[in-house]
Write an enzyme that holds these catalytic residues in place. Structure first.
Site, PDB file in Angstrom:
ATOM      1  NE  ARG A  83      -4.259  -0.285   2.470  1.00  0.00           N
ATOM      2  CZ  ARG A  83      -5.385  -0.978   2.368  1.00  0.00           C
ATOM      3  NH1 ARG A  83      -4.946  -2.517   2.670  1.00  0.00           N
ATOM      4  NH2 ARG A  83      -6.434  -0.902   2.953  1.00  0.00           N
ATOM      5  NE  ARG A 155     -13.422  -3.413   6.734  1.00  0.00           N
ATOM      6  CZ  ARG A 155     -12.596  -3.681   6.158  1.00  0.00           C
ATOM      7  NH1 ARG A 155     -12.123  -4.488   5.470  1.00  0.00           N
ATOM      8  NH2 ARG A 155     -12.052  -2.509   5.965  1.00  0.00           N
ATOM      9  NE  ARG A 166     -11.083   2.387   4.724  1.00  0.00           N
ATOM     10  CZ  ARG A 166     -12.138   1.234   5.183  1.00  0.00           C
ATOM     11  NH1 ARG A 166     -13.119   1.147   5.411  1.00  0.00           N
ATOM     12  NH2 ARG A 166     -12.299   0.055   3.920  1.00  0.00           N
TER      13      ARG A 166
HETATM   14  P1  AMP Z   1      -8.267  -3.425   4.485  1.00  0.00           P
HETATM   15  O1  AMP Z   1      -9.334  -4.560   4.925  1.00  0.00           O
HETATM   16  O2  AMP Z   1      -7.291  -3.846   3.200  1.00  0.00           O
HETATM   17  O3  AMP Z   1      -9.013  -2.410   3.829  1.00  0.00           O
HETATM   18  O4  AMP Z   1      -7.937  -3.249   5.307  1.00  0.00           O
HETATM   19  C1  AMP Z   1      -8.292  -2.456   7.345  1.00  0.00           C
HETATM   20  C2  AMP Z   1      -6.942  -1.416   7.509  1.00  0.00           C
HETATM   21  O5  AMP Z   1      -6.194  -2.988   7.829  1.00  0.00           O
HETATM   22  C3  AMP Z   1      -6.090  -0.646   6.924  1.00  0.00           C
HETATM   23  O6  AMP Z   1      -7.207   0.542   6.877  1.00  0.00           O
HETATM   24  C4  AMP Z   1      -5.400  -0.601   7.840  1.00  0.00           C
HETATM   25  O7  AMP Z   1      -5.241   0.096   9.057  1.00  0.00           O
HETATM   26  C5  AMP Z   1      -4.753  -1.244   7.324  1.00  0.00           C
HETATM   27  N1  AMP Z   1      -3.819  -2.523   6.102  1.00  0.00           N
HETATM   28  C6  AMP Z   1      -4.739  -3.677   6.146  1.00  0.00           C
HETATM   29  N2  AMP Z   1      -3.123  -3.575   5.230  1.00  0.00           N
HETATM   30  C7  AMP Z   1      -2.295  -2.732   5.163  1.00  0.00           C
HETATM   31  C8  AMP Z   1      -1.301  -2.528   4.600  1.00  0.00           C
HETATM   32  N3  AMP Z   1      -0.168  -2.903   3.718  1.00  0.00           N
HETATM   33  N4  AMP Z   1      -0.597  -1.447   5.186  1.00  0.00           N
HETATM   34  C9  AMP Z   1      -0.971  -0.900   6.536  1.00  0.00           C
HETATM   35  N5  AMP Z   1      -1.876  -0.610   7.103  1.00  0.00           N
HETATM   36  C10 AMP Z   1      -2.463  -2.195   6.310  1.00  0.00           C
END
Ligand code: AMP
Length: 210
Positions: A83, A155, A166
């Site tokens: 990311r 969530r 986000r």
């Molecule tokens: P997601 O389910 O991919 O939307 O991830 C949910 C949350 O997990 C994100 O908003 C971040 O807080 C954290 N997160 C997930 N993947 C990453 C990553 N590659 N780098 C940093 N934070 C992450």
């Protein structure tokens, strides 16, 4: 890759059943740690709830550990990682060490208003992680998981102010790395509007041509 809520997790799950590779979702791994109250979970809970990014250092440790597991030896579908620019470098280094080359990067795109609607209507099962959508994919009994019968929840980061944050973080930190992958001829952009099945068809087509 793609904006939060564009459908990466749903498409990765389709791919997993087609290819038999594990679906490595960093968001799912972190949420599981939070649920289980592990030391990692306690460290990242506030960050996840507020929609900010977990540190690159911590994410690096997590991904090295996960991709080193035996089920990832033949291949894996990464979802939510990398990311940031730093995470691209971390991934390149891990893959080199494992002797694996990146087949391709899929970038899912859809209109922002459609994505916001998906996120606000998303409900998840806290027990088995099944994902529902109040309009497009509602559970058979309202508020109850079809698969395990648990009560569905929203969530904490699927509320409007957190969603906006986000999106901002995605535009500032994540979208630029897609350009890097384009320059490396790895990027495949996919129209992620419409039904999950229609999008899955486009994903399959993109994989066959890449
Ligand atoms: P997601 O389910 O991919 O939307 O991830 C949910 C949350 O997990 C994100 O908003 C971040 O807080 C954290 N997160 C997930 N993947 C990453 C990553 N590659 N780098 C940093 N934070 C992450």
């Amino acid at each position: 890759m793609g904006m939060p809520g564009v459908g990466k997790g749903t498409q990765a799950a389709f791919l997993r059943s087609g290819l038999g590779w594990p679906h490595v979702s960093t968001g799912d791994i972190l949420r599981q740690a939070v649920r289980e109250g592990t030391s990692l979970g306690r460290r990242v809970k506030g960050t996840l709830d507020s929609g900010q990014l977990v540190s690159d250092e911590l994410m690096g440790e997590l991904i090295v550990e996960r991709l080193g597991q035996s089920d990832a030896r033949e291949g894996f579908i990464l979802d939510g990682f990398p990311r940031t620019k730093e995470q691209v470098a971390i991934l390149d280094a891990v893959l080199e060490r494992l002797g694996i080359s990146l087949d391709g990067v899929l970038l899912l795109t859809a209109r922002e208003d459609e994505i916001v609607r998906r996120l606000l209507n998303r409900r998840v099962c806290p027990k088995c992680q099944a994902v529902f959508h109040l309009e497009n994919h509602p559970p058979e009994s309202p508020g109850v998981c079809d698969d395990c019968g648990s009560a569905l929840v929203q969530r904490p980061d699927d509320t409007e102010p957190v969603i906006r944050d986000r999106f901002r973080i995605y535009a500032e930190q994540t979208l630029p790395i897609a350009e890097g992958y384009r320059e490396r001829s790895l990027l495949n952009e996919i129209d992620a509007s419409g039904t999950p099945e229609a999008i899955a068809g486009r994903v399959r087509e993109a994989l066959q041509t890449s």
